[in-house]
Enzyme design. Structure first.
Site, PDB file in Angstrom:
ATOM      1  N   ILE A  28      -3.783  -4.419  10.230  1.00 14.00           N
ATOM      2  CA  ILE A  28      -4.754  -5.355  10.656  1.00 14.00           C
ATOM      3  C   ILE A  28      -3.825  -6.736  10.033  1.00 14.00           C
ATOM      4  O   ILE A  28      -2.690  -7.701  10.963  1.00 14.00           O
ATOM      5  CB  ILE A  28      -5.719  -6.329  11.430  1.00 14.00           C
ATOM      6  CG1 ILE A  28      -6.233  -4.622  11.551  1.00 14.00           C
ATOM      7  CG2 ILE A  28      -5.954  -7.354  11.327  1.00 14.00           C
ATOM      8  CD1 ILE A  28      -7.986  -4.995  12.456  1.00 14.00           C
ATOM      9  N   TYR A 163     -20.143  -3.081   3.119  1.00 13.09           N
ATOM     10  CA  TYR A 163     -19.229  -3.407   3.808  1.00 13.09           C
ATOM     11  C   TYR A 163     -19.976  -4.291   4.999  1.00 13.09           C
ATOM     12  O   TYR A 163     -20.006  -5.202   5.306  1.00 13.09           O
ATOM     13  CB  TYR A 163     -18.261  -2.177   4.930  1.00 13.09           C
ATOM     14  CG  TYR A 163     -18.044  -2.114   5.841  1.00 13.09           C
ATOM     15  CD1 TYR A 163     -16.470  -3.121   5.168  1.00 13.09           C
ATOM     16  CD2 TYR A 163     -17.768  -2.358   7.242  1.00 13.09           C
ATOM     17  CE1 TYR A 163     -15.688  -3.373   6.283  1.00 13.09           C
ATOM     18  CE2 TYR A 163     -17.100  -2.090   7.484  1.00 13.09           C
ATOM     19  CZ  TYR A 163     -15.619  -4.015   7.492  1.00 13.09           C
ATOM     20  OH  TYR A 163     -14.110  -4.190   8.301  1.00 13.09           O
TER      21      TYR A 163
END
Ligand code: NAD
Length: 268
Positions: A28, A163
């Protein structure tokens, strides 16, 4: 790396705003850097310095001057130095997009304290350090700060405890920044992608008990994963959206819109 000092005439001929991107070597972050390279000069940071050379070449073709620096986003002193260099070369930063992140799998039972601390350090403290070291520059330009959080910043996810906790933290950080720096004209927003086809996604699938890509594709109402360029487009959109502040922007093909059962899933 394109040394900005080698092209002073370019600056005069075509003054551009400046975008700083972390995690710019891959996935990304790379897509965001290349998207912004069509309109901005680029400050690209990644711990993987070798791959930043390719980005500099591609950005140059898009007309951008590029400052590339290998650094870990948890290293505050390194980022202070890079931001000072960037301001010296290009002036104030106009857009900062914090993309660097890691996603090791694990529940609270299987995640070691060391792994937990590393995920929180890179994903959450890294976003904090990026914000802390760029906010003065953004205040000068009334710029835009964006963090790539995750759909795991708004919902839970199995076997990704650290996460998920880190990305919920990132969403909270962005909301606080929107309140703290909105009065200065700085806008802060979080992008929450679902699955995006990058090295990270492949790593998550490899570690997952469900295993196959088809399994996960069937959980997405649009029936496909995102391409990194689709997230980069949202980063541009939010940077240009002058009233967007404090948003948690889901870009997940509808995955977090509600319960979904694919007509092609094995249960049907
Ligand atoms: N791929 C997905 O499905 C997905 C979904 C939601 C959110 N995200 C988030 O998007 C961001 C980018 O993920 P991606 O899929 O492009 O991953 P990726 O692994 O393809 O790229 C991550 C980049 O960050 C860099 N990086 C990692 N730790 C770093 C550190 N400590 N300092 C500096 N650079 C570091 C890596 O070298 C790499 O270039 C991450 O924050 C991730 O959590 C990804």
């Amino acid at each position: 790396m394109t040394n900005p000092a080698e092209h002073p005439s370019d600056r005069t001929a075509s003054p551009r705003p400046t975008a700083l991107i972390t995690g710019a070597s891959g996935g990304i972050g790379l897509a965001v850097a290349l998207e912004f390279a069509t309109t901005h000069n680029i400050v690209a940071i990644d711990r993987d310095e070798a791959r930043l050379a390719d980005l500099a070449t591609e950005a140059d073709l898009r007309g951008a001057q590029t400052l590339t620096r290998g650094a870990d986003v948890t290293d505050e002193q390194a980022l202070i130095t890079i931001v000072a260099e960037a301001e010296q070369a290009f002036g104030s930063l106009h857009a900062v997009i914090a993309c660097a992140g890691i996603a090791p799998s694990g529940t609270v039972e299987t995640t070691t304290l060391q792994d937990w601390q590393r995920v929180l350090a890179v994903n959450l403290t890294g976003a904090f350090v990026t914000a802390r070291t760029t906010i003065q520059s953004l205040k000068k330009s009334k710029g835009s700060f964006i963090a790539i959080a995750s759909d795991a910043g708004t919902t839970g996810a199995q076997d990704l405890a650290a996460y998920v906790a880190s990305k919920h933290g990132v969403v909270g950080l962005i909301k606080s920044m929107a309140l703290d720096f909105g009065p200065d004209g700085v806008r802060s927003n979080a992008i929450c992608p679902g699955f995006v086809e990058t090295a990270m996604m492949k790593h998550i699938f490899k570690e997952s008990p469900e295993g196959t890509e088809d399994y996960y594709r069937n959980t997405v109402p649009l029936g496909r994963f995102a391409q990194a360029i689709e997230i980069a487009g949202i980063a541009r959109h939010l940077t240009e959206s002058t009233y967007a502040n404090g948003m948690t922007y889901a870009v997940d093909g509808g995955s977090t819109a509600g319960y979904f059962q694919s007509s092609t899933s094995p249960q049907n």
